[in-house]
Scaffold this active site. Structure first.
Site, PDB file in Angstrom:
ATOM      1  N   LYS A 136       0.827  -1.212   0.000  1.00 58.25           N
ATOM      2  CA  LYS A 136       0.000   0.000   0.000  1.00 58.25           C
ATOM      3  C   LYS A 136       0.857   1.255   0.000  1.00 58.25           C
ATOM      4  O   LYS A 136       0.447   2.279  -0.543  1.00 58.25           O
ATOM      5  CB  LYS A 136      -0.993  -0.004   1.164  1.00 58.25           C
ATOM      6  CG  LYS A 136      -2.094  -1.029   0.966  1.00 58.25           C
ATOM      7  CD  LYS A 136      -3.383  -0.705   1.680  1.00 58.25           C
ATOM      8  CE  LYS A 136      -4.464  -1.687   1.232  1.00 58.25           C
ATOM      9  NZ  LYS A 136      -5.671  -1.657   2.020  1.00 58.25           N
ATOM     10  N   LYS A 172      -3.368 -10.010  -6.078  1.00 57.05           N
ATOM     11  CA  LYS A 172      -4.684 -10.408  -5.568  1.00 57.05           C
ATOM     12  C   LYS A 172      -5.778  -9.464  -6.068  1.00 57.05           C
ATOM     13  O   LYS A 172      -5.501  -8.288  -6.370  1.00 57.05           O
ATOM     14  CB  LYS A 172      -4.676 -10.487  -4.039  1.00 57.05           C
ATOM     15  CG  LYS A 172      -4.779  -9.174  -3.331  1.00 57.05           C
ATOM     16  CD  LYS A 172      -5.210  -9.373  -1.872  1.00 57.05           C
ATOM     17  CE  LYS A 172      -5.379  -8.033  -1.195  1.00 57.05           C
ATOM     18  NZ  LYS A 172      -6.281  -8.029  -0.077  1.00 57.05           N
ATOM     19  N   LYS A 208     -10.519  -4.559  -3.986  1.00 57.58           N
ATOM     20  CA  LYS A 208     -11.663  -3.692  -4.273  1.00 57.58           C
ATOM     21  C   LYS A 208     -11.243  -2.281  -4.644  1.00 57.58           C
ATOM     22  O   LYS A 208     -11.993  -1.554  -5.281  1.00 57.58           O
ATOM     23  CB  LYS A 208     -12.649  -3.702  -3.098  1.00 57.58           C
ATOM     24  CG  LYS A 208     -12.109  -3.155  -1.801  1.00 57.58           C
ATOM     25  CD  LYS A 208     -13.208  -3.114  -0.759  1.00 57.58           C
ATOM     26  CE  LYS A 208     -13.081  -4.181   0.298  1.00 57.58           C
ATOM     27  NZ  LYS A 208     -11.905  -4.081   1.166  1.00 57.58           N
TER      28      LYS A 208
END
Ligand code: AQP
Length: 334
Positions: free
Chosen positions: A115, A197, A200
């Site tokens: 992130k 992965k 969302k």
């Protein structure tokens, strides 16, 4: 809540739409486990602000998440479902646990590394200490089992280490939780970059399927899913796109990977992708119908939000007050 049943805690960040990955890795398992456990299913809105969110969108998504939990089959009368931000004990315990978490441990977290690369303009302290808040979420309720996708394995390990460290420093205070990883759906990969992965918050809408996507959109996304240049439907490390689709098919149908491969013997990629899309559409149809009904009942959802937060807060306080006493905070004068 029954005293005899074990406790489950799990949550999702309202940082986008619930994806097929979230559904197969977490939500679907929740519905299977709810009968046998005392369950808390949280909308972890405090986690989601570790990345900048648009406030009206975050408010809307948080409510939609709760409704998707119910639409997926979580019974709001039997389980506790609530917003993390409505139960301030999460933040209070997180602060204390931050003081029992080492920088070196947090530095090793792959989610932080991922992130902080994706949000290089905003590498904030919350993103770094996210696992301490997650540990607080879990440990507040003396949780036995945490159903998560295996992308969260590392955070759960850390929650266990923190619990053990605190228990050893004082006296047994926290239950040391175990993970529950559903087999086939444990890691659903991006439809566009199958080595990553499914997320969302992916900027590419074709990379994920949202559980509220219409059948047409689902079919289109699978049609565009990245595969490879040979034409063999086989599960293999060097075929990440095909393996991901087989994994999704197997998670939904309950068939093994070998049985799933057999279903497509001699078939081409086009037919295979459409067959996977179809099982996904059929799986999600009842959920989508229930969701439409729930959207009409504002008062019902409001009632759940209010009552469940009160129950969660009551339970959380039992642990928090013990922890505050053990670390030496002065007692409140009542
Ligand atoms: N791709 C996945 N496959 C299987 N399980 C997954 N989970 C997430 N992605 C997959 C599981 O879903 C639950 C909720 O996850 P989260 O909302 O707490 O955060 P996340 O893991 O960071 O999910 P996303 O979709 O990738 O969100 P963003 O894009 O906001 O970071 C967890 O149990 C997780 O394991």
């Amino acid at each position: 809540m029954s005293d005899k049943k074990k406790v489950i805690f799990s949550g999702m960040q309202p940082s986008g739409h619930v994806t097929l990955g979230n559904y197969l890795g977490a939500l679907k398992n929740w519905t299977d486990l709810q009968e046998d456990y005392n369950c808390l299913f949280c909308v972890v809105d405090m986690h989601s602000i570790t990345v900048r969110q648009d406030p009206p969108t975050l408010r809307r998504l948080s409510r939609e998440f709760l409704m998707q939990y119910i639409a997926a089959g979580i019974n709001p009368e039997e389980n506790i479902m609530y917003y993390q931000s409505h139960v301030p004990e999460h933040a209070e315990l997180a602060w204390i646990l931050n003081c029992f978490t080492y920088m070196g441990e947090l530095n090793r977290m792959t989610q932080f590394k991922d992130k902080s690369q994706r949000h290089a303009e905003n590498i904030n302290a919350g993103l770094f200490t996210y696992p301490a808040l997650m540990a607080a979420d879990i440990l507040l309720y003396q949780t036995d089992l945490v159903p998560v996708g295996d992308d969260q394995k590392q955070h759960l390990e850390l929650a266990r280490d923190i619990a053990i460290r605190f228990n050893n420093a004082y006296s047994p205070t926290f239950k040391v939780p175990e993970g529950y990883f559903g087999k086939a759906g444990a890691r659903v990969m991006s439809l566009q970059e199958p080595n990553k992965k499914m997320s969302k918050s992916d900027e590419d809408e074709n990379a994920f399927v949202s559980i509220l996507d219409s059948p047409d959109v689902i079919a289109r996304k699978f049609k565009r899913a990245v595969t490879d240049s040979d034409n063999e439907i086989r599960f293999s490390e060097d075929k990440p796109g095909i393996s991901n689709l087989l994994n999704i098919y197997s998670a939904i149908t309950g068939k093994s990977i070998e049985e799933s491969e057999k279903d497509f013997d001699g078939k081409g990629y086009g037919d295979f992708k459409m067959a996977v899309a179809e099982v996904v559409i059929d799986e999600l149809r009842p959920l989508q119908d229930r969701y439409k009904e729930l959207e009409k009942d504002k008062a019902y959802i409001d009632g759940i939000i209010k009552e469940n937060a009160q129950t969660a807060s009551y339970l959380a306080n039992k642990t928090l007050s013990k922890v505050q006493r053990k670390v030496g905070f002065p007692p409140k004068i009542r």
